[in-house]
Structures are given as structure tokens and as C-alpha cells.
Motif scaffolding. Sequence first.
Motif, mmCIF file in Angstrom:
data_model
loop_
_atom_site.group_PDB
_atom_site.id
_atom_site.type_symbol
_atom_site.label_atom_id
_atom_site.label_comp_id
_atom_site.label_asym_id
_atom_site.label_seq_id
_atom_site.Cartn_x
_atom_site.Cartn_y
_atom_site.Cartn_z
ATOM 1 N N ALA A 151 54.962 21.129 -40.992
ATOM 2 C CA ALA A 151 55.841 22.293 -41.003
ATOM 3 C C ALA A 151 56.925 22.045 -42.044
ATOM 4 N N VAL A 152 57.000 22.903 -43.033
ATOM 5 C CA VAL A 152 57.951 22.726 -44.133
ATOM 6 C C VAL A 152 59.193 23.561 -43.863
ATOM 7 N N TYR A 153 60.358 22.917 -43.921
ATOM 8 C CA TYR A 153 61.610 23.644 -43.716
ATOM 9 C C TYR A 153 62.382 23.769 -45.027
ATOM 10 N N ASP A 154 63.302 24.728 -45.079
ATOM 11 C CA ASP A 154 64.053 25.012 -46.296
ATOM 12 C C ASP A 154 64.866 23.799 -46.726
ATOM 13 N N HIS A 155 65.015 23.663 -48.025
ATOM 14 C CA HIS A 155 65.644 22.479 -48.597
ATOM 15 C C HIS A 155 67.051 22.237 -48.055
ATOM 16 N N CYS A 156 67.244 21.026 -47.506
ATOM 17 C CA CYS A 156 68.551 20.580 -47.004
ATOM 18 C C CYS A 156 69.153 21.569 -46.007
ATOM 19 N N ASP A 157 68.315 22.214 -45.224
ATOM 20 C CA ASP A 157 68.775 23.251 -44.301
ATOM 21 C C ASP A 157 68.431 22.835 -42.876
ATOM 22 N N ALA A 158 69.417 22.277 -42.171
ATOM 23 C CA ALA A 158 69.190 21.807 -40.803
ATOM 24 C C ALA A 158 68.905 22.960 -39.850
ATOM 25 N N ALA A 159 69.447 24.138 -40.130
ATOM 26 C CA ALA A 159 69.175 25.307 -39.283
ATOM 27 C C ALA A 159 67.710 25.711 -39.409
ATOM 28 N N SER A 160 67.167 25.654 -40.630
ATOM 29 C CA SER A 160 65.751 25.952 -40.839
ATOM 30 C C SER A 160 64.879 24.926 -40.126
ATOM 31 N N LEU A 161 65.274 23.655 -40.183
ATOM 32 C CA LEU A 161 64.540 22.612 -39.467
ATOM 33 C C LEU A 161 64.532 22.892 -37.971
ATOM 34 N N ARG A 162 65.701 23.202 -37.421
ATOM 35 C CA ARG A 162 65.793 23.471 -35.983
ATOM 36 C C ARG A 162 64.917 24.666 -35.603
ATOM 37 N N SER A 163 64.885 25.668 -36.454
ATOM 38 C CA SER A 163 64.038 26.832 -36.203
ATOM 39 C C SER A 163 62.567 26.439 -36.156
ATOM 40 N N GLN A 164 62.150 25.555 -37.073
ATOM 41 C CA GLN A 164 60.765 25.083 -37.087
ATOM 42 C C GLN A 164 60.438 24.282 -35.828
ATOM 43 N N LEU A 165 61.384 23.467 -35.378
ATOM 44 C CA LEU A 165 61.188 22.689 -34.154
ATOM 45 C C LEU A 165 61.044 23.610 -32.946
ATOM 46 N N GLU A 166 61.904 24.614 -32.886
ATOM 47 C CA GLU A 166 61.850 25.574 -31.775
ATOM 48 C C GLU A 166 60.536 26.339 -31.777
ATOM 49 N N GLU A 167 60.086 26.762 -32.956
ATOM 50 C CA GLU A 167 58.847 27.516 -33.068
ATOM 51 C C GLU A 167 57.654 26.669 -32.639
ATOM 52 N N ARG A 168 57.656 25.397 -33.041
ATOM 53 C CA ARG A 168 56.554 24.517 -32.646
ATOM 54 C C ARG A 168 56.525 24.338 -31.130
ATOM 55 N N ALA A 169 57.690 24.182 -30.510
ATOM 56 C CA ALA A 169 57.749 24.025 -29.057
ATOM 57 C C ALA A 169 57.249 25.282 -28.355
ATOM 58 N N ARG A 170 57.627 26.451 -28.881
ATOM 59 C CA ARG A 170 57.178 27.710 -28.277
ATOM 60 C C ARG A 170 55.659 27.867 -28.420
ATOM 61 N N THR A 171 55.146 27.532 -29.601
ATOM 62 C CA THR A 171 53.711 27.668 -29.848
ATOM 63 C C THR A 171 52.907 26.770 -28.918
ATOM 64 N N ALA A 172 53.355 25.546 -28.751
ATOM 65 C CA ALA A 172 52.644 24.617 -27.873
ATOM 66 C C ALA A 172 52.627 25.128 -26.438
ATOM 67 N N THR A 173 53.777 25.612 -25.986
ATOM 68 C CA THR A 173 53.865 26.120 -24.622
ATOM 69 C C THR A 173 52.981 27.340 -24.442
ATOM 70 N N ARG A 174 52.998 28.231 -25.424
ATOM 71 C CA ARG A 174 52.188 29.443 -25.359
ATOM 72 C C ARG A 174 50.697 29.121 -25.314
ATOM 73 N N ASP A 175 50.306 28.038 -25.988
ATOM 74 C CA ASP A 175 48.903 27.650 -26.026
ATOM 75 C C ASP A 175 48.499 26.765 -24.857
ATOM 76 N N GLY A 176 49.424 26.592 -23.924
ATOM 77 C CA GLY A 176 49.110 25.803 -22.740
ATOM 78 C C GLY A 176 49.192 24.308 -22.944
ATOM 79 N N ARG A 177 49.871 23.874 -24.013
ATOM 80 C CA ARG A 177 50.043 22.450 -24.271
ATOM 81 C C ARG A 177 51.471 22.042 -23.978
ATOM 82 N N ASP A 178 51.647 20.802 -23.597
ATOM 83 C CA ASP A 178 52.985 20.270 -23.362
ATOM 84 C C ASP A 178 53.495 19.669 -24.672
ATOM 85 N N PRO A 179 54.577 20.222 -25.249
ATOM 86 C CA PRO A 179 55.092 19.672 -26.507
ATOM 87 C C PRO A 179 55.423 18.188 -26.408
ATOM 88 N N ALA A 180 55.725 17.732 -25.200
ATOM 89 C CA ALA A 180 56.072 16.323 -25.020
ATOM 90 C C ALA A 180 54.881 15.401 -25.247
#
Length: 407
Positions: free
Chosen positions: A157-186
Motif C-alpha cells: 500500500a503506497v501512501y503520499d510522500h512524507c504524509d503521516a495522515a495518508s499513511l494512517r488512512s491506508q492503515l485504516e482502510e486495510r483494517a476495514r478491508t480485512a474485517t469486511r472480508d472476514g479476516r482478523d487484521p491482527a
Amino acid sequence: MADRGFDLEDRLETLEETDLKRALSPVDRVAERGYFGEPSGGDLPVLETAEALVFASNNYLGLTDDQRVQDAARQAAATVGTGAGASRLVTGDTMVHRDLERLLAEVKGTERALAFSSGYAANVGTIAALEPDVVFSDELNHASIIDGCRLADAETAVYDHCDAASLRSQLEERARTATRDGRDPADESWLIVTDSVFSMDGTVAPLEAICDAAESFGAWVMVDEAHATGLYANGGGVVQAEGLEDRVQIQMGTLSKALASQGGYVAGSAALIECLVNDARSFVFSTGLAPPAAAAASEALHVARHSGAREQLWENVAHLRDGLESMGFEVLGESQILPVLVGDRTDTIDLAEGIRERDVVAPAIRPPTVPEGTSRIRVAPMATHDEDDIITCLEAFSAAGEEVGLL
């Protein structure tokens, strides 16, 4: 019979047409000035008669021709040998390697460190050995990081250059996707990877904010300090400058830039290093770092920590940045790398050529290395440049800039 080979002439012609063909131009010595040869293909080069100032090297502290560093390399060659002779796991592990790794771990504030034959090998080998399920990568990360992700077969997952908010958004999206697909992000292993200082933009990653985001999701952080090692607090990198040793699980760097040698390293926990010794293919299946290179890096690290070289570098950086900006040039970043933004590809090439005609070497960086419309001159001063050198560089930019119509 059909020719199933490769049309190399066509490839070269395409490079010529798109102004992307590059050539080797040898220099007589690696230092703040030298004599360069014209590109000569495979023929023996002939060095030019005019000496040129080099503002294009990653030899930031100017230690490649430092007597102390050269003496350390000579002593290691005479005592240990010119090469390791085998993989470190066979017979290529020497006390010179261990001394370097001890010093690196001390500077980086970690339990252990491991030296690789190159920085590229360190990045590729480490990421592939960890086998992360997901890598969160800054969009401008070095090619070795990108290749490491590919070899690890990790979802990236590529986040915007030097952008911690973009990184956090990518982390949140990955967690949501895993949960939606029935997987535990942990159940997934997540690795955030970033350069600390970016080589073409001179920008510095917001490491504290990146660590904050990582800890919110249980991810690990790997920081590539290739262009920072030796230049910050106590000879460390940005991780040391910001006091983040306990929050960054993997610190990587090179020995070939400020430390005036060759090779790369990874610093971290004892468990991490033991895993890399056994699982990093670029370490296991490579001949160990040459002992003279290891000894040179050790001495350069000592000089970086206990001399005024770092302070002199930053003085030169400030002088050069102020001078370029006062002329009207836009200088990017906030590090020792000073990219002078031009924009137009042709203007950038003309500016670089005009500077070179005035015996100053500073390269034109253009697409695809940087995005379209952001061509630039990459300026990198050294600690060993004196005030007259800085003035000469500024005068070359001024004259060439007026000649090209940029000033």
C-alpha cells in the motif's frame, strides 16, 4: 530460424530519442574536486585537463580521501586481507566485521547490527526475509525498498510522500478491508517502510508521526537512513536526532555515503539480526563485505562522531541554500541535499551543462527519476568544500541561470 534474442540497438535508439541515455564519465579521484574523462564506452578514457568542483556526490563528509580512513583500510588489507573470501556464514566473518557492527549498534542504539555487501542488498534481503503480509511504503521510497517488497511477494500500500495522515488512512482502510472480508487484521504482519532523507527531494520523513500511526495499529517501522547515517546526533541518523530508537524496530543504512566506504547495514534487536543471518538471501549467499571496506567505515564513523565534519557540512549547506534562494532559485527539502527545481526538462539539462562548462559538476535529474514537470539540479555539498568552493558553485549557477533565461 527466428531470432529470439533482444533488439538492443532499438532500446538504445529509444533512449537517445527520449533524452534518457546516460554514459559513464570516470574521474581520477573521489573527493570534492577532480579531473573527469569524456564518456568513452569501453575504450580507455582520457581525462580532461580542467579540474572540476564536485557538487554531485553522496560523499557528504568528504572522508573518502581522509588519511585516517585510508590508513584504516590499508591496515585491514595488510592484516586481514583484501577480501572476505566467502560468505560470512562460511569463513568470511572477521573481527573487522564484528567491530564495525558493534560501533553501528552503539550509534543506532540497538542490541545488534549486521553488515551487508551493499545497501541494496540490505533492503532487499531484510524485507524479503521478514515476509510481511502488507508493506506500507512512501511513494518516493528507494528502488531497493520497492524491489524488496516485490521479492517478499507482499501486498504493498503506497501512501503520499512524507504524509503521516495518508499513511494512517491506508492503515485504516486495510483494517476495514480485512474485517469486511472476514479476516482478523491482527493475523497479518504489517511493515511500514520509509527513507528518512529522500535522495532526490531532500525531504525528511515525519518519523514521530509515522511511529504514532504504526503504534495505533500494531505495525512495525523500518527506516532507511542511507542519506542520514553519520550526519546527525552522535554520528547517527534522523532516528537518533528525534530520539526514536525505541520506536523504530528496523534501522537500515549504507556505508557508501557519509561513511566513505561500501556496503550496507541493518540495526535492531538481537532476534532480528539472528533471523537475517539465517534468512536474508542477499546476506547468506553473498561474499562478506571486504575487510578494508568494513575498517574504512568504522574509522569514518569514528570521525563523524568525534570531529567537526558534521558541523562544517551543515554550515556549507546553509551557505549554499541561502545563496541559491537569494538568486531566485527554488530549493526543495530540508536536508543536506539541495534540489534546485527548474521544471522544464530541456531548461534543466541546459542549466546543468552551463554549470558544467564553468567547471562545477551538479547533475540534471529528470523524468522518469522524478515526476514530469519537476526536473531539477541535485546539489550536494561536502564538509570538505571551503568557502571559495561554495562561492564558485553559486557563481556558476548565477551565470548559467542567466544564460538559460531562468534568472
